[in-house]
Design an enzyme around this catalytic site. Sequence first.
Site, short mmCIF file in Angstrom:
data_model
loop_
_atom_site.label_atom_id
_atom_site.label_comp_id
_atom_site.label_asym_id
_atom_site.label_seq_id
_atom_site.Cartn_x
_atom_site.Cartn_y
_atom_site.Cartn_z
N TYR A 2 -2.51 -1.47 10.46
CA TYR A 2 -2.39 -1.58 9.00
C TYR A 2 -1.04 -1.03 8.53
O TYR A 2 -0.34 -1.67 7.73
CB TYR A 2 -3.53 -0.80 8.35
CG TYR A 2 -3.67 -1.00 6.86
CD1 TYR A 2 -4.45 -2.04 6.35
CD2 TYR A 2 -3.06 -0.14 5.96
CE1 TYR A 2 -4.60 -2.22 4.98
CE2 TYR A 2 -3.20 -0.31 4.60
CZ TYR A 2 -3.97 -1.34 4.11
OH TYR A 2 -4.11 -1.51 2.76
N SER A 18 0.87 -1.18 0.00
CA SER A 18 0.00 0.00 0.00
C SER A 18 0.90 1.22 0.00
O SER A 18 2.10 1.14 0.32
CB SER A 18 -0.88 -0.01 1.26
OG SER A 18 -1.50 1.24 1.47
#
Length: 271
Positions: A166, A153
């Site tokens: 995350y 990401s």
Amino acid sequence: MTSSSLPPGLRPQPLALDLGGRTALVTGAAGGIGRACALRLAAAGAQVRAVDQDAAGLAALARQAERAGDLPGTVAPHVVDLTDLDAAERAAAGADVLVNNAGLQLVRPIEEFPPEVFHTVLTVMLEAPFRLIRGALPHMYAQGWGRIVNVSSVHGLRASAFKSAYVAAKHGLEGLSKTAALEGAAHGVTSNCVNPAYVRTPLVEKQIADLAQAHGIPEERVLSEVLLKDSPVQRLLEPEEVAEAVAYLCSPQTSFVTGTSLVLDGGWTAH
């Protein structure tokens, strides 16, 4: 908006890729990026093991693949809970291509973040990829060829508030990917990350209410004021665009591309 509704100049054009005779494993394949990757690799001729704990979502994926009718490869559902790390490692045995995509998200300040959720996020998004790579490497090394693509990401490169688990998992995945690249180079195995910004997926859609609460703004302002605030390209990325980047990293032309991160962030990290 789907990729087919994007303006013609923005629609991803499929890369010529032949994965006939190859087995590809995609985690988190029941929806979003994982589903797009499973279908893209099957379109390239791969025999795809579609791994997810969502049996209904996998069944829908299998039906979608059947309806396509002209896929040179296949999509076979495999219901696996990635918190069962031994099962994850077993599932990867014999894979030629491994796409570590499965993920989950919770938006909370650190002082309010449930420790058990932090543990689960790290298990699914970092420890499970390690075990999947561990399970896949013996076969890849034996044949002198393999492709590992880790769906990281922009948060593997940048942090955002309220996403401690995350961000930690994605930063760890970047390091794991680089280590696999160094160890795999002598065996014909590449390992890379793709780093999308916000993608039009259920994972992103589910964040909107939490982000509105965390930032103290109405939900309708989250997209422009939070998700796309740092992106010069003012739109969400489509799953098919990420799948095309994954396909590129599986191609013969990328045998010298390893240990790196392919960023699809609309210019976010250019700031």
